[in-house]
Design an enzyme around this catalytic site. Structure first.
Site, PDB file in Angstrom:
ATOM      1  N   GLY A 195     -74.276 -37.857  -2.922  1.00 49.19           N
ATOM      2  CA  GLY A 195     -73.762 -37.891  -4.373  1.00 49.19           C
ATOM      3  C   GLY A 195     -72.306 -37.711  -4.389  1.00 49.19           C
ATOM      4  O   GLY A 195     -71.727 -37.735  -5.600  1.00 49.19           O
TER       5      GLY A 195
ATOM      6  N   GLY B  99     -69.627 -39.374  -3.547  1.00 48.46           N
ATOM      7  CA  GLY B  99     -69.130 -40.906  -4.139  1.00 48.46           C
ATOM      8  C   GLY B  99     -69.332 -40.943  -5.469  1.00 48.46           C
ATOM      9  O   GLY B  99     -68.561 -41.351  -6.341  1.00 48.46           O
ATOM     10  N   ASP B 100     -70.531 -40.336  -5.913  1.00 48.59           N
ATOM     11  CA  ASP B 100     -71.223 -40.530  -7.269  1.00 48.59           C
ATOM     12  C   ASP B 100     -70.124 -39.747  -8.395  1.00 48.59           C
ATOM     13  O   ASP B 100     -69.747 -39.983  -9.252  1.00 48.59           O
ATOM     14  CB  ASP B 100     -72.646 -40.263  -7.576  1.00 48.59           C
ATOM     15  CG  ASP B 100     -73.385 -41.418  -6.545  1.00 48.59           C
ATOM     16  OD1 ASP B 100     -73.093 -42.349  -6.059  1.00 48.59           O
ATOM     17  OD2 ASP B 100     -74.566 -40.698  -6.047  1.00 48.59           O
TER      18      ASP B 100
END
Ligand SMILES: Nc1ncnc2c1ncn2[C@@H]1O[C@H](COP(=O)(O)OP(=O)(O)OP(=O)(O)O)[C@@H](O)[C@H]1O
Ligand SMILES: O[C@H]1[C@H](O)[C@@H](O)[C@H](O)[C@@H](O)[C@H]1O
Length: 356
Positions: free
Chosen positions: A246, A248-249
């Site tokens: 997560g 990168g999210d």
């Protein structure tokens, strides 16, 4: 549809923004169930999907967003933005193996179940300021992205939504070159393309940076922005990594919060690094500390004011913003206590009920 990567009030990644009213964001991508596996055992089960991490950042930052996501009858999390439930299907499931040690990847991902794709007709017909195409399991179709570029002023795309393919037998995630992805013909109409450094190997950055603003994230090293002839390194924040899922999210969520606030792209990417660094310190969705969020909001407002007045700001100078955000980063009260460190960077807080 604007062809410029930036909202119309910004002309280059480094130019100062003008004050803009509240913006609306459209997030498109399926929620999923994440299963974290190490040494043959399930270590944690969490809510996953880029859409869930991104909406967590946007909601925490008081940025209004609409979210289009599909789940199956077995979806087991309570979420702020209700998904479309497809009763005859199961929710997308990813297993993340932290000990297969293939290449230099931090984990090996397998999609073991896939919910339905998101169709253009699932997306509202209204207009949005920023669209985010953030699929994880192949749910974004070329026609879905086409609809997004029609109805959004700017579209930010996570390359993982475009280049992932799934082994028909065990669901292992493989990547294909962006040119062979079936999306290439639409990419001159998007604003931002985000890739991790591993994913960036599957595109021609020199070519893509002529079409849109390319952001390549690189874990603990921060990120780089490429646009036309500009290239900017955006420094990271220190973090004690527990689970990389997560990051990168949340990075993309922070970037979009910055853009919505009217920050210049390098400053917005710095906010991305900020939220990415907090995310790696948690298993699953991070809970952001209220005081920390308030300090970030104050620093963003201060930065905007400074930019508008052109005080002490040079084109490439996001270091001061970094310096001022750093104390906010460590005012985070709920950083997990490391009680058990497992190999390959995945560790688990025993008080965290998501850990098994
Ligand atoms: N160990 C770390 N320390 C500090 N910051 C980190 C760390 N890992 C990630 N980040 C931040 O999060 C951003 C995104 O991380 P990364 O490059 O690992 O993305 P990613 O591979 O797309 O993540 P994922 O697929 O796990 O969601 C980085 O650019 C950085 O700012
Ligand atoms: O929840 C995670 C997360 O959204 C990651 O970005 C994605 O790479 C994985 O597929 C998903 O399981």
């Amino acid at each position: 549809m604007t062809l410029n990567p930036l909202p119309s009030h910004q002309t280059t990644p480094h130019s100062p923004p003008r004050r803009i009213p509240n913006r609306r964001v459209l997030i498109v991508g399926n929620y999923c169930h994440d299963v974290l596996i190490q040494n043959g055992s399930i270590v944690a089960e969490t809510l996953g999907g880029a859409a869930s991490f991104i909406s967590n950042v946007l909601d925490s930052s008081s940025v209004s967003c609409d979210l289009v996501s599909k789940v199956g009858h077995d979806f087991r999390y309570e979420v702020t933005h209700s998904p479309i439930v497809v009763p005859e299907k199961e929710t997308t499931v990813f297993e993340a193996y932290f000990d297969l040690g293939i290449g230099h990847a931090d984990r090996v991902l397998k999609r073991v179940s896939a919910c339905d794709p998101i169709l253009p007709s699932d997306i509202p017909d209204s207009r949005f300021d920023i669209g985010m195409a953030v699929g994880v399991g192949g749910e974004i179709l070329p026609e879905t992205l086409e609809k997004m570029v029609e109805i959004c002023d700017v579209v930010a795309v996570d390359i993982q939504a475009l280049i992932r393919v799934f082994d028909p037998v065990d669901g292992s995630v493989k990547l294909v070159d962006l040119k062979e992805s079936g999306f290439f013909h639409i990419l001159h109409r998007i604003g931002f393309l985000k890739a991790s450094s591993d994913e960036a190997l599957f595109m021609d950055v020199e070519q893509m940076k002529q079409l849109c603003c390319v952001v390549v994230t690189n874990g603990e090293k921060g990120c780089r922005i490429y646009h036309k002839d500009d290239e900017t390194m955006v420094p990271p924040f220190l973090a004690k990594q527990v689970d990389p899922t997560g990051a990168g999210d949340s990075f993309l969520g922070g970037l979009v919060v910055g853009l919505v606030e009217g920050l210049a792209v390098p400053d917005a990417a710095l906010l991305g690094n900020f939220f990415g660094s907090i995310t790696v310190e948690h298993i699953g969705q991070p809970k952001f500390d209220f005081m920390m969020l308030q300090r970030v909001k104050d620093e963003v407002q201060r930065r905007k004011k400074q930019r508008n007045l052109c005080i002490n700001i040079h084109n490439n100078d996001h270091e001061e913003f970094h310096t001022r955000l750093t104390p906010a980063r460590f005012s985070c009260a709920d950083s997990p206590v490391q009680t058990e460190l497992l190999v390959n960077g995945l560790s688990c807080d025993k008080d965290d009920d998501r850990c098994l």
